[in-house]
Write a protein that holds these residues in place. Structure first.
Motif: not given
Length: 513
Positions: A154, A93, A116, A151, A89, A86, A157-158
């Protein structure tokens, strides 16, 4: 005809890479770019084509399925995994977003998405590197894979948020999958060995995990991983992983070819990839710093950070769905990062040995619980590597009344009934804290030649005068081991044949004439 030509070219480039002491995947990437550039002149399409893309997707699904077979889900909740993933990232980012807005004048939403995508690390490269060195279940391997999975989640999810689609209500049924574990175990037992076991793995990874999850609006990659996780505790999970190895490797060739054939870059794309390559070490350095902050020792922090250095293929997936104009620049960036990171990972242990004194100064005084010193007590026999060969050697010594201890880098093999402890024998620091004063003989039963060489050198460097016996898979492994200090090598397959012959001879001697 197209598939025949590209596979032949991939083979030639893979051989060339091997001759240059580079991983074959670097050759496969080069083959993809070559086909993209010169394919049309010899009558071949410049893009990967639907068949190659499909095969590449199947290869990734099988890779994630086999990772799931070897993963302990509880490791994802460890502070070092969750915290490092986390924090890394968020920081990368933020930095990439600021740079893209300031230097490329990109719109903020585009810069955030691109940042990202660049923050992710390559699951395919890291998994292949760690698997090839048998380090997936070593401490740094478990941490790296856990970070990669977070990752990837994530990234999914994006895609869900910016792609404008969401899972169907039936996706909630995924939470009932653990109830199917008894059925999956029964299927594993019924399939037994050979081709049925391979077919079962392919069906679970591709049909149930991949297609099934897609049908309810979820990621096929996550589905393949989940199916592997459900079988991870089955006694024959590792056998299934090995059975799928060849099929997975062949299909992953298509993945690397596909990256190379994503498109030809212009000057701006090449400049972008070059700048990102210059910034690439920052990813690894930040991972190293974070792992050190979570009490991981310098060696494991270095190896874990280096395995996470390359840019991610998931960035290409994000770009293909949301930022189509950035697919080619990102493809070149990912490929270039592979070319840089893959050779470095191959010599990762030697690099750490060279920089050990400097890197050790970064360590914290307190240590991660998995890295506590091993106490051998009064044991006189030491077995390194607790696979089938190691356990057989351990039990033999124990049955002879010898005080024996075993060490393995897989924490799942720690055994309280037997004296088997966790320890990474490729870690030079591990040997500095190990008291071997009472040990008379050492059996090397690890699968990798490099680990045997490191252990032998460190034992002799520590002044060990006892016998070191090494099991080997190939005859040409004997010479380097003996040069390092091994007293005797034992060809394992020959040993199996001798054991069978001895049992046959004993039965003949005991039978009536």
């Amino acid at each position: 005809m197209f598939e025949v030509v590209i596979l032949s070219i991939a083979f030639l480039f893979g051989i060339a890479a091997r001759l240059l002491s580079l991983p074959p995947l670097v050759g496969f990437l080069a083959a993809g770019f070559t086909l993209n550039a010169f394919g049309p002149s010899i009558g071949l399409p410049s893009d990967a084509g639907p068949l190659l893309e499909h095969l590449a997707h199947l290869g990734v699904l099988l890779l994630l399925f086999t990772i799931g077979l070897k993963l302990n889900i509880r490791s994802l909740a460890e502070p070092v995994v969750l915290g490092s993933a986390v924090i890394h990232l968020l920081l990368t980012s933020l930095l990439f977003t600021a740079g893209l807005v300031i230097f490329l004048s990109l719109a903020l939403d585009t810069a955030i998405l691109l940042a990202i995508a660049l923050s992710f690390s390559s699951t395919v490269l890291a998994a292949k590197v760690l698997e090839s060195k048998r380090e997936l279940r070593a401490l740094h391997g478990r941490i790296a894979i856990g970070i990669l999975i977070i990752q990837d989640l994530v990234a999914l999810a994006v895609l869900s948020v910016y792609g404008g689609h969401s899972p169907s209500p039936w996706a909630l049924a995924v939470f009932l999958l653990p109830l199917a574990r008894p059925l999956l175990y029964w299927l594993m037992n019924a399939a037994q060995h050979d081709e049925l076991l391979v077919l079962l793995g392919a069906v679970l990874a591709i049909a149930v995990g991949g297609m099934g999850f897609e049908a309810v609006g979820l990621s096929s990659e996550v589905g393949a991983l989940v199916m592997g996780l459900l079988l991870a505790k089955h006694p024959r999970a590792q056998e299934l992983s090995k059975a799928l190895w060849g099929l997975k490797e062949v299909l992953l060739i298509s993945f690397f070819l596909q990256i190379g054939m994503a498109g030809l870059p212009d000057k701006q794309a090449l400049l972008f990839a070059g700048v990102m390559a210059i910034l690439l070490p920052l990813k690894g350095v930040l991972f190293f710093a974070l792992l050190i902050a979570f009490r991981i020792r310098a060696r494991n922090a270095f190896l874990g950070g280096l395995s996470l250095t390359a840019y991610s293929e998931f960035g290409l997936i994000v770009a293909a769905s949301i930022l189509q104009e950035w697919v080619v620049p990102l493809a070149i960036t990912v490929a270039l990062s592979f070319v840089i990171a893959a050779p470095l990972n191959r010599i990762a242990h030697r690099l750490f040995d060279r920089w050990e004194n400097t890197l050790l100064r970064c360590e914290r005084q307190s240590r991660h619980p998995d890295e506590q010193p091993v106490e051998l007590g009064s044991a006189t026999m030491l077995v390194l590597g607790m696979g089938r060969t190691g356990y057989a050697a351990y039990d033999f010594f124990n049955n002879k009344g010898l005080s024996t201890v075993g060490i393995d880098s897989d924490p799942n093999k720690v055994d309280g009934q037997r004296h088997v402890f966790y320890g990474d024998i490729e870690d030079v620091g591990f040997w500095h804290q190990l008291n071997i004063a009472n040990i008379n003989a050492v059996t090397l039963a690890t699968p990798e030649l490099e680990s045997k060489l490191i252990a032998t050198r460190e034992l002799r460097k520590a002044g060990f005068k006892g016998h070191i016996i090494a099991g080997i898979h190939f005859q040409d492994e004997a010479a380097p081991l003996q040069s390092a200090g091994v007293d005797q090598t034992y060809l394992l397959m020959t040993g199996a044949g001798i054991g069978i012959a001895e049992k046959t001879w004993e039965s003949l001697q005991g039978s009536p004439r």
